[in-house]
Design an enzyme around this catalytic site. Structure first.
Site, short mmCIF file in Angstrom:
data_model
loop_
_atom_site.label_atom_id
_atom_site.label_comp_id
_atom_site.label_asym_id
_atom_site.label_seq_id
_atom_site.Cartn_x
_atom_site.Cartn_y
_atom_site.Cartn_z
N ASP A 43 -6.78 -3.81 -1.05
CA ASP A 43 -6.14 -2.00 -1.16
C ASP A 43 -5.83 -2.20 -0.18
OD1 ASP A 43 -6.24 0.03 -2.44
OD2 ASP A 43 -7.92 0.96 -0.93
N ASP A 94 1.04 -1.24 -0.48
CA ASP A 94 2.05 -0.28 -0.37
C ASP A 94 2.71 0.14 0.62
OD1 ASP A 94 1.46 2.09 0.27
OD2 ASP A 94 0.04 3.22 0.88
P1 13P Z 1 -10.97 8.05 -1.52
O1 13P Z 1 -11.07 8.20 -0.36
O2 13P Z 1 -10.55 9.71 -1.56
O3 13P Z 1 -11.86 8.55 -2.50
O4 13P Z 1 -9.66 7.59 -1.57
C1 13P Z 1 -10.23 5.86 -1.96
C2 13P Z 1 -8.45 5.57 -2.22
O5 13P Z 1 -7.89 5.87 -3.04
C3 13P Z 1 -8.77 4.03 -1.58
O6 13P Z 1 -7.28 3.77 -1.49
#
Ligand code: 13P
Length: 402
Positions: A82, A104
């Site tokens: 991520d 990203d």
């Molecule tokens: P939240 O922490 O607002 O749930 O978002 C998580 C996220 O988008 C991780 O990439």
């Protein structure tokens, strides 16, 4: 088999109008809590390892645990990197076992986002790994929240996907990471138009704190993956605090944390429609497994002294090729074997083989360095049929060894 191709997983969700939860894993408590929830409600699930969280753990230490748990899970699982910041950490995440990645570059100017995303897509696709990219900007709530939102536009999204070849798009339509003051206002019309223009699974970041109705409208607008972290983390923290000052030891403080995480994640899976889909997803999705190139060879007596140097150089050269997970070497102790030495390269997936064999580092090593000292060389590529820890290694008795 429970480790599955993430492209197939999200395509299934997209085609069947539900969303798979992507939950960031910060520790073994998160890992076990999220998988417990998925198994309880029979849901496909994505385990996220987030680059901005690297202060909290060493990805090289955590990923083997995540991969081992994913392989043993009874439900389909994908392991996703991520918020990758550039090509190097994304390549490293693939080498460590992620089978979905996000680049990203959404904070950068559009031209730079396009360039970086395209570079990452080329590299990851050559390894068989699908890519999520972000266009528009989803800010952190505590960095300025909604004031910093930059919405995704339909025209830019169309051009962005065409130019980069990204497989999933994280869109900015009103959510923020973390807690927004007040109720988030989401632009469903914009989402619908982006979905009509792209026809690929869309992703929502900042999934915490929305209402059931908001989730439902996002999913009908083409969202097939929802990233959810803040609420899960807060639920874990609340459980720890609930023990009060009387509990002094670590194990006591962590009591109930896994179950709290499981309860929260389970609620998401039910709300987002992924609950009950595991069997269907397993039957429709390609499994995910590594491939191995095994080279057996002999070394002329005169070259034995050079071998260590050649092998060390080979580990460096081949280890730098995208998709290479491990390079190992050894020799047989059996008398009379046709080949005395082996050289083994583990690739993240069989689809990585073509680019690996064409890579200049591979040619340099295999056709020049290794060829210079070896004779009677035989190289074969094998696709793994899956690997699981042995029964002995997963039995309760063995688990108590430590
Ligand atoms: P939240 O922490 O607002 O749930 O978002 C998580 C996220 O988008 C991780 O990439």
């Amino acid at each position: 088999m429970p480790l599955v191709n993430m492209q197939d997983m999200l395509t299934h969700a997209y085609d069947n109008a539900y969303a798979v939860g992507s939950f960031n894993i910060l520790s073994l408590d998160f890992l076990e809590g999220v998988l417990r929830a998925a198994e309880r409600v029979r849901a496909p699930v994505i385990l996220g390892l987030s680059e901005p969280h690297f202060d909290h753990y060493d990805i090289a230490a955590l990923l083997p645990a995540v991969e081992s748990a994913a392989k043993r899970a009874e439900v389909p699982v994908a392991i996703h990197f991520d918020h990758g910041s550039s090509i190097e950490p994304v390549q490293r995440a693939i080498a460590l076992g992620c089978n979905g990645v996000m680049i990203d570059a959404s904070h950068a100017p559009l031209e730079e986002n396009l360039k970086t995303t395209r570079q990452v897509v080329e590299m990851a696709h050559a390894c068989g790994v699908p890519v999520e990219a972000e266009l528009g900007y989803v800010p952190e709530a505590d960095e300025g929240g909604a004031d910093l939102l930059s919405f995704t536009t339909v025209d830019q999204a169309r051009g962005f996907i065409k130019h980069t070849g990204a497989d999933f798009l994280a869109v900015s339509i009103g959510t923020v990471h973390g807690h927004l003051k007040g109720k988030p206002r989401l632009d469903y019309q914009r989402l619908r138009h982006i979905n009509d223009a792209l026809g690929i699974p869309l992703v929502i970041h900042g999934g915490s704190g929305l209402s059931d109705d908001q989730y439902h409208r996002l999913i009908t607008g083409g969202v097939a993956k929802i990233n959810y972290h803040t609420a899960l983390s807060e639920r874990a923290a609340k459980t720890i605090r609930s023990h009060g000052k009387s509990v002094q030891d670590y194990a006591g403080l962590m009591e109930g944390v896994r179950e709290a995480i499981a309860t929260e994640a389970e609620q998401c899976m039910r709300n987002w429609g992924s609950a009950g889909r595991a069997a269907e997803v397993i039957s429709r999705c390609r499994g995910w497994s590594t491939a191995v190139q095994l080279t057996q060879f002999n070394v002329e007596m005169a070259a034995v002294d050079d071998m260590q140097m050649v092998l060390a150089r080979g580990r460096r050269l081949l280890g730098a090729i995208p998709g290479v997970r491990e390079v190992s070497t050894g020799h047989t102790t059996a008398d009379g074997a046709r080949h005395r030495f082996f050289w083994q390269v583990t690739l993240n997936h069989v689809d990585a083989a073509e680019a690996y064999l064409r890579h200049p580092n591979y040619r340099d090593f295999s056709h020049r360095l290794l060829a210079g000292i070896s004779s009677d060389k035989q190289a074969l590529l094998y696709q793994s049929l899956g690997s699981l820890p042995s029964e002995g290694a997963t039995s309760a008795e063995a688990a108590n060894w430590g």
